[in-house]
Design an enzyme around this catalytic site. Structure first.
Site, short mmCIF file in Angstrom:
data_model
loop_
_atom_site.label_atom_id
_atom_site.label_comp_id
_atom_site.label_asym_id
_atom_site.label_seq_id
_atom_site.Cartn_x
_atom_site.Cartn_y
_atom_site.Cartn_z
N ASP A 1 -11.95 -0.96 -8.45
CA ASP A 1 -11.99 0.24 -9.29
C ASP A 1 -10.88 0.26 -10.34
O ASP A 1 -10.97 1.01 -11.31
CB ASP A 1 -11.82 1.50 -8.41
CG ASP A 1 -13.15 2.01 -7.87
OD1 ASP A 1 -14.17 1.31 -8.02
OD2 ASP A 1 -13.16 3.11 -7.29
N GLU B 1 0.85 -1.20 0.00
CA GLU B 1 0.00 0.00 0.00
C GLU B 1 0.88 1.25 0.00
O GLU B 1 1.82 1.35 0.79
CB GLU B 1 -0.91 -0.03 1.24
CG GLU B 1 -1.57 1.28 1.62
CD GLU B 1 -2.46 1.89 0.54
OE1 GLU B 1 -3.26 1.15 -0.07
OE2 GLU B 1 -2.35 3.11 0.30
N GLN B 2 0.53 2.20 -0.85
CA GLN B 2 1.36 3.40 -0.98
C GLN B 2 1.31 4.31 0.26
O GLN B 2 2.29 4.98 0.58
CB GLN B 2 0.95 4.20 -2.20
CG GLN B 2 -0.46 4.78 -2.12
CD GLN B 2 -0.84 5.59 -3.37
OE1 GLN B 2 -0.07 5.69 -4.31
NE2 GLN B 2 -2.04 6.13 -3.38
N TYR C 1 -28.03 9.99 4.57
CA TYR C 1 -28.43 8.89 5.46
C TYR C 1 -27.61 8.90 6.75
O TYR C 1 -26.52 9.48 6.81
CB TYR C 1 -28.33 7.53 4.76
CG TYR C 1 -27.02 7.16 4.08
CD1 TYR C 1 -25.94 6.69 4.80
CD2 TYR C 1 -26.91 7.26 2.69
CE1 TYR C 1 -24.76 6.31 4.15
CE2 TYR C 1 -25.73 6.89 2.04
CZ TYR C 1 -24.66 6.41 2.77
OH TYR C 1 -23.50 6.05 2.14
N ARG D 1 -17.64 4.99 6.16
CA ARG D 1 -16.65 4.31 5.33
C ARG D 1 -15.41 3.90 6.14
O ARG D 1 -14.84 2.83 5.92
CB ARG D 1 -16.25 5.27 4.21
CG ARG D 1 -15.48 4.67 3.11
CD ARG D 1 -15.02 5.76 2.15
NE ARG D 1 -14.17 5.15 1.19
CZ ARG D 1 -14.57 4.68 0.03
NH1 ARG D 1 -15.82 4.81 -0.33
NH2 ARG D 1 -13.74 4.10 -0.79
C1 LIG Z 1 -18.76 9.85 -4.01
C2 LIG Z 1 -18.63 8.36 -3.96
C3 LIG Z 1 -19.53 7.62 -3.23
C4 LIG Z 1 -19.45 6.22 -3.22
N1 LIG Z 1 -20.37 5.49 -2.50
C5 LIG Z 1 -20.32 4.14 -2.53
C6 LIG Z 1 -21.27 3.35 -1.79
O1 LIG Z 1 -22.15 3.89 -1.09
N2 LIG Z 1 -21.18 1.99 -1.88
C7 LIG Z 1 -20.22 1.37 -2.62
O2 LIG Z 1 -20.20 0.12 -2.65
N3 LIG Z 1 -19.31 2.09 -3.31
C8 LIG Z 1 -19.33 3.44 -3.28
N4 LIG Z 1 -18.38 4.16 -3.96
C9 LIG Z 1 -17.35 3.44 -4.74
C10 LIG Z 1 -16.20 3.00 -3.87
O3 LIG Z 1 -15.68 4.07 -3.15
C11 LIG Z 1 -15.11 2.37 -4.72
O4 LIG Z 1 -15.68 1.54 -5.70
C12 LIG Z 1 -14.17 1.53 -3.86
O5 LIG Z 1 -13.53 2.36 -2.92
C13 LIG Z 1 -13.14 0.82 -4.73
O6 LIG Z 1 -12.25 0.12 -3.90
P1 LIG Z 1 -10.81 -0.26 -4.42
O7 LIG Z 1 -10.18 -1.01 -3.31
O8 LIG Z 1 -10.89 -0.90 -5.76
O9 LIG Z 1 -10.06 1.13 -4.66
P2 LIG Z 1 -9.64 2.24 -3.61
O10 LIG Z 1 -10.61 2.33 -2.50
O11 LIG Z 1 -9.38 3.47 -4.41
O12 LIG Z 1 -8.27 1.71 -2.99
C14 LIG Z 1 -7.10 1.70 -3.75
C15 LIG Z 1 -5.92 1.59 -2.80
O13 LIG Z 1 -4.73 1.43 -3.57
C16 LIG Z 1 -3.73 2.30 -3.09
N5 LIG Z 1 -2.84 2.60 -4.21
C17 LIG Z 1 -3.10 3.35 -5.31
N6 LIG Z 1 -2.04 3.38 -6.12
C18 LIG Z 1 -1.07 2.62 -5.54
C19 LIG Z 1 0.26 2.27 -5.90
N7 LIG Z 1 0.85 2.72 -7.05
N8 LIG Z 1 0.97 1.47 -5.07
C20 LIG Z 1 0.42 1.01 -3.90
N9 LIG Z 1 -0.84 1.33 -3.50
C21 LIG Z 1 -1.57 2.12 -4.32
C22 LIG Z 1 -4.51 3.50 -2.57
O14 LIG Z 1 -3.76 4.26 -1.65
C23 LIG Z 1 -5.71 2.83 -1.94
O15 LIG Z 1 -5.48 2.45 -0.61
C24 LIG Z 1 -18.43 5.56 -3.96
C25 LIG Z 1 -17.51 6.31 -4.68
C26 LIG Z 1 -17.59 7.71 -4.68
C27 LIG Z 1 -16.58 8.49 -5.48
#
Ligand SMILES: Cc1cc2nc3c(=O)[nH]c(=O)nc-3n(C[C@H](O)[C@H](O)[C@H](O)COP(=O)(O)OP(=O)(O)OC[C@H]3O[C@@H](n4cnc5c(N)ncnc54)[C@H](O)[C@@H]3O)c2cc1C
Length: 378
Positions: free
Chosen positions: A294, A35-36, A215, A109
């Protein structure tokens, strides 16, 4: 001599990466997360978790923590922005429990992230490791380099590094996600600041070109979250500040219902996010590198399914990798992609339309999904 079990590296300790690690450990896979960040911060935001992800979280042993910290709304209401006229009151609460066997939760969150971080031993997570380069090598392993100078090898790497994923860039080339021209203002603040107003438990106010959702984020109902989708096409995505301007936000909703205006008037500060999306990717797997969450299926938040589908990914990934030796990793990752992509692509595309639950309709194809039992692709 018994073959060494495969070692899997996960890039990113967000909701997707942590869930994947916990699911993989559950089936005996050796896993490490890079993790970065230097530490985890508690982002001021709420998150909705529907039965499709709750089934995964319950299997990870998080039931008691979820019940203790999350709010269970009786309904999810859609209202016209100005009159407050109810266009849909989707039954949640006991109705979801009866239908799906698990609740629909609204929560902070930070609480969700913290319980997932606790679901893996701390020595599995290597903080301050920002991935800089990744390479499938001739011997079948994957080599990673980090900006702190470290290098590491793993038999497979899962890119769970979010919407700006560097793993995705290595696979597909440089291409920024598409800015929707809209921003999300969001914050969590004490209900006591509302001066006696009791807000609806879970409501989306639908305006002609913008909306706001609010909410409670805990069972005590003493903290309220709101999130908007507000047109700001001129917003400079690259140079955005994490803080939003309250006067701009309040002006953008000054034709909305008095409850919305009261909430915006009371909130002490607000953060601002650019809303971005991508079309479904052509592929998620190259060699022994795969994408998750994502990094491969970012979506607008209009179905509250981004994190939920990332959580589903982790469960399916663990089913595909369970018992697989190093020679079988590539095929297992392809199987994971083939199982997941049709569903996440459909949800990405449905979410982009921003019509989810505005009127009564069937949500079972989303909420009824059980990542532990759905058939895996061949
Ligand atoms: C306004 C908003 C509201 C939302 N509401 C909801 C909701 O109610 N319910 C829901 O299910 N989803 C919701 N989402 C979507 C949700 O936030 C994302 O889909 C989810 O966080 C994706 O998780 P992830 O682990 O794929 O990515 P992220 O949460 O972005 O995590 C990525 C991780 O990778 C790390 N990282 C990045 N680059 C590097 C690198 N080069 N080297 C090492 N580490 C790195 C980051 O620091 C981070 O910790 C919402 C999104 C937004 C924008």
């Amino acid at each position: 001599m018994a073959a060494r079990p495969p070692r899997i590296a996960i890039i990113g300790a967000g909701i997707g990466g942590l869930t994947a690690a916990a699911c993989l450990r559950r089936v005996g896979v050796d896993v490490g997360i890079y993790e970065q960040a230097r530490g985890f911060t508690r982002l001021g935001a709420g998150i909705q978790q529907a039965p499709n992800s709750i089934r995964v979280l319950y299997a990870l042993g998080l039931k008691d923590k979820l019940l203790a910290s999350a709010f269970q709304p009786e309904t999810n209401d859609s209202r016209d922005y100005d009159t407050g006229n109810l266009t849909n009151s989707q039954p949640y609460g006991q109705s979801v429990l009866d239908r799906h066997g698990v609740p629909y939760f609204l929560m902070h969150r930070g609480d969700l992230h913290a319980m997932l971080a606790e679901a893996v031993p701390s020595d599995v997570i290597r903080l301050n490791h920002k991935l800089a380069g990744i390479e499938n090598t001739a011997d079948g392993s994957v080599k990673m380099t980090f900006t702190n100078g470290d290098t590491a090898r793993a038999d497979a790497v899962i890119g769970a590094d979010g919407v700006h994923s560097i793993v995705r860039t290595f696979m597909h080339g440089e291409e920024a996600p598409r800015f929707t021209g809209r921003v999300a203002y969001r914050t969590v603040f004490p209900v006591s600041l509302l001066g006696g107003l009791t807000p609806y438990g879970c409501v989306k106010w639908w305006g002609p070109d913008r909306h706001i959702v609010s909410y409670f984020v805990n069972p005590r109902r003493d903290e309220l979250y709101f999130v908007t989708s507000t047109p700001e096409p001129e917003f400079d995505v690259e140079s955005w500040s994490a803080k939003g301007d309250l006067a701009t936000l309040r002006a953008a909703y000054d034709t909305f219902h008095p409850q919305v205006r009261a909430i915006l008037a009371a909130c002490p500060d607000v953060h601002k996010w650019a809303l971005v999306e991508r079309d479904p990717l052509s592929h998620w797997v190259e060699g022994n590198v795969a994408l998750l969450g994502d990094s491969c299926h970012p979506m607008t938040p209009y179905m509250a399914q981004g994190a939920s589908t990332s959580i589903e990914d982790g469960a399916i990934l663990s089913r595909c990798l369970a018992g697989v030796d190093r020679d079988g990793l590539h095929d297992a990752l392809l199987r994971y992609e083939a199982t997941r992509k049709p569903r996440t692509s459909r949800i990405q595309q449905t979410s982009a339309q921003n019509t989810w639950l505005k009127q009564p309709h069937d949500a079972d194809w989303v909420y009824g999904y059980d990542a532990w039992t759905v058939p895996l692709a061949n």
